[in-house]
Write an enzyme that holds these catalytic residues in place. Structure first.
Site, mmCIF file in Angstrom:
data_model
loop_
_atom_site.group_PDB
_atom_site.id
_atom_site.type_symbol
_atom_site.label_atom_id
_atom_site.label_comp_id
_atom_site.label_asym_id
_atom_site.label_seq_id
_atom_site.Cartn_x
_atom_site.Cartn_y
_atom_site.Cartn_z
ATOM 1 N N LYS A 113 -2.896 -4.333 7.069
ATOM 2 C CA LYS A 113 -4.146 -5.092 7.119
ATOM 3 C C LYS A 113 -3.994 -6.387 7.924
ATOM 4 C CE LYS A 113 -6.327 -2.300 4.196
ATOM 5 N NZ LYS A 113 -5.282 -1.345 3.802
HETATM 6 C C1 LIG Z 1 -5.449 -0.010 3.536
HETATM 7 C C2 LIG Z 1 -4.227 0.792 3.514
HETATM 8 C C3 LIG Z 1 -4.239 2.155 3.841
HETATM 9 C C4 LIG Z 1 -5.513 2.892 4.183
HETATM 10 O O1 LIG Z 1 -6.060 2.466 5.397
HETATM 11 P P1 LIG Z 1 -7.586 2.822 5.768
HETATM 12 O O2 LIG Z 1 -7.876 2.073 6.992
HETATM 13 O O3 LIG Z 1 -8.395 2.380 4.591
HETATM 14 O O4 LIG Z 1 -7.628 4.296 5.939
HETATM 15 C C5 LIG Z 1 -3.033 2.842 3.842
HETATM 16 N N1 LIG Z 1 -1.876 2.224 3.493
HETATM 17 C C6 LIG Z 1 -1.838 0.933 3.168
HETATM 18 C C7 LIG Z 1 -0.526 0.319 2.770
HETATM 19 C C8 LIG Z 1 -2.991 0.156 3.179
HETATM 20 O O5 LIG Z 1 -2.934 -1.141 2.850
#
Ligand SMILES: *Cc1c(COP(=O)(O)O)cnc(C)c1O
Length: 494
Positions: A113
């Site tokens: 993120k």
């Molecule tokens: C948010 C997240 C995901 C999923 O990503 P999306 O964009 O919602 O598909 C997968 N792994 C981790 C560690 C995340 O923080």
């Protein structure tokens, strides 16, 4: 370039307006009216540049109101040494001859993120200036764990912004919770919700469409915006690392110019993998996009059958950031593949009324032409963590392990041995307990002691931002029913 709502293509906004608004008032998501194209020569030229330079050049294609220098300044700050522990920002590591791992967790909160949420505050504050918005923006976030912390860290003490994060009580890992409740900053708030992630997300969406609250807050000088991946400003920075991965593979001589690679992506809200789809549509030689799910396998079923059905049990898994039954960004894919706002409106209406919809044969064929899919259980993921560490001395987190497991199954089923990049979305140290279990260590040290325990087991150092959590004071202990989230917002902006 203009941006349009997935549910009403006559709603046309500039990029800065779309970023400021986040979610369209008609409930739709914004997407660019056209997709800029990259030639192979342009991709080769990007390969000679640093990560921030690649980011600035690529984002510029979508943000014509911003200057190149402006964007380069943002990217140098967002991905610079004060924030990321490697200049590559999103390094690509070789696991086997045809499997590479792109590590997206070298930022301040140790999950992917950060790739978007270190950039979004710059895009948003600049967009506020460009649109002449004078109110203070309050970012509302529903998080399955990682978004919340990354958004808090990105927006903390940013002028003319406030940020309030809701997370499902008991639905995030101990480390994720500790990261959020100890958050520093004058403009931040954190609140637990009794329920799961979808409850928190639905609550936030309801607040966004609450006209009375909107007016009440406007009087007090506030307006609400989103840092969830419904905001285009979240997806755009993610396109960069897909292009960057291809550049790095070119530089390493792992692929020749034009040779296709697959990406395998652990998926929840469909934001990460959708950015990969954009990279492909821009001209990056990408073959299959493999959508990997945990036992909340609503996307696996959708890609296989064309029916999206959220009426199913919700599982709390070892990969909590993927414990999602409503994948918001799928709406953008449906819009891109159907080309019809009316069709998307119909699907989304059926989703909100009945919890399910079935796409047309045409859309299903288009989905299956681009995406493969699969899911795995916690036990299978744990096996992959153990095996990968024993055989390759590489330590996977639980989310990346889902992707690696699904990739193995995909290869066994299809025989497709194309070079594949697995998107690694979190540091294993964010999910110490599950990773220790997977390595066969059943007894865990209390609190943040698991960090040094995992280091002792594996010889890998814990990332600094996690190691420094020990002893930080807890600042936020509030918990609310989902029906009372509106009141929490009103109180936060008092
Ligand atoms: C948010 C997240 C995901 C999923 O990503 P999306 O964009 O919602 O598909 C997968 N792994 C981790 C560690 C995340 O923080």
């Amino acid at each position: 370039m203009y941006y349009v709502s997935t549910r009403d293509s006559s709603r046309r906004l500039t990029a800065s307006q779309a970023i400021v608004e986040g979610l369209s008032r008609d409930g739709g998501l914004y997407l660019p009216e056209e997709i800029p194209q990259l030639t192979m020569d342009e991709i080769k030229a990007l390969a000679a540049l640093s990560y921030p330079e690649r980011a600035a050049k690529l984002m510029k294609l979508y943000l014509d109101e911003f200057t190149g220098e402006e964007l380069l300044g943002f990217a140098k700050n967002a991905y610079g040494p004060a924030k990321f522990d490697t200049p590559a920002a999103a390094p690509v590591v070789k696991l086997t001859e045809n499997t590479y791992i792109q590590e997206l967790w070298h930022g301040p909160t140790c999950a992917f993120k950060d790739m978007a949420l270190q950039m979004l505050p710059y895009l948003l504050t600049a967009s506020l200036k460009k649109t002449g918005e004078e109110k203070t923006v309050c970012i509302l976030v529903a998080t399955s764990g990682d978004t919340g912390k990354a958004a808090l860290e990105g927006f903390r003490d940013v002028d003319r912004t406030k940020i309030l994060v809701f997370y499902p009580d008991g639905g995030v890992s101990e480390m994720q919770k500790l990261q959020m409740v100890t958050q520093e900053g004058k403009n931040v708030g954190v609140c637990a919700v009794r329920g799961n992630f979808d409850d928190a997300q639905t609550g936030v969406k309801r607040i966004f469409s609450d006209e009375a609250l909107r007016e009440e807050l406007a009087v007090r000088g506030y307006f609400l915006s989103s840092a969830n991946s419904i905001n285009w400003g979240r997806l755009l920075p993610q396109i960069v690392y897909y292009v960057s991965a291809y550049c790095d593979l070119l530089n390493a001589g792992a692929v020749s110019a034009g040779e296709r690679v697959n990406f395998c992506v652990p998926t929840g809200n469909f934001g990460n993998i959708l950015s990969g789809f954009y990279a492909k549509k821009m001209g990056v030689p990408i073959g299959r996009l493999i959508c990997a799910s945990n036992e909340n396998n609503v996307l696996t079923d959708f890609i296989r059958t064309g029916t999206y059905d959220r009426n199913r049990p919700f599982y709390q898994t070892a990969s909590p950031s993927m414990d999602i039954l409503i994948s918001s960004n799928l709406e953008r894919l449906l819009s891109l593949l159907s080309g019809s706002d009316e069709e998307v409106r119909g699907y989304m209406q059926r989703l909100s009324e009945t919890g399910k919809y079935t796409v047309s044969d045409r859309v299903l064929r288009a989905v299956q032409a681009e995406f493969s899919c699969g899911f795995c259980t916690d036990a299978q993921g744990a096996q992959t963590i153990g095996k990968t560490f024993r055989e390759k001395q590489y330590l996977l987190d639980t989310h990346t392990a889902v992707a690696c497991t699904v990739l193995d199954a995909y290869r066994a089923e299809t025989g497709d041995e194309t070079l594949t990049v697995v998107e690694s979305t979190a540091s294993p140290f964010k999910f110490c307990a599950s990773v220790l279990d997977a390595l066969g260590v059943a007894e865990h040290a209390p609190g943040t002691g698991v960090l040094s325990q995992l280091t002792a087991e594996t010889g890998r150092p814990a990332p600094k931002p996690l190691a420094s959590l020990a002893g930080k004071p807890v600042r936020f202990g509030q918990i609310t029913d989902k029906a009372d989230m509106r009141a929490v917002v009103a109180e936060f902006l008092r």
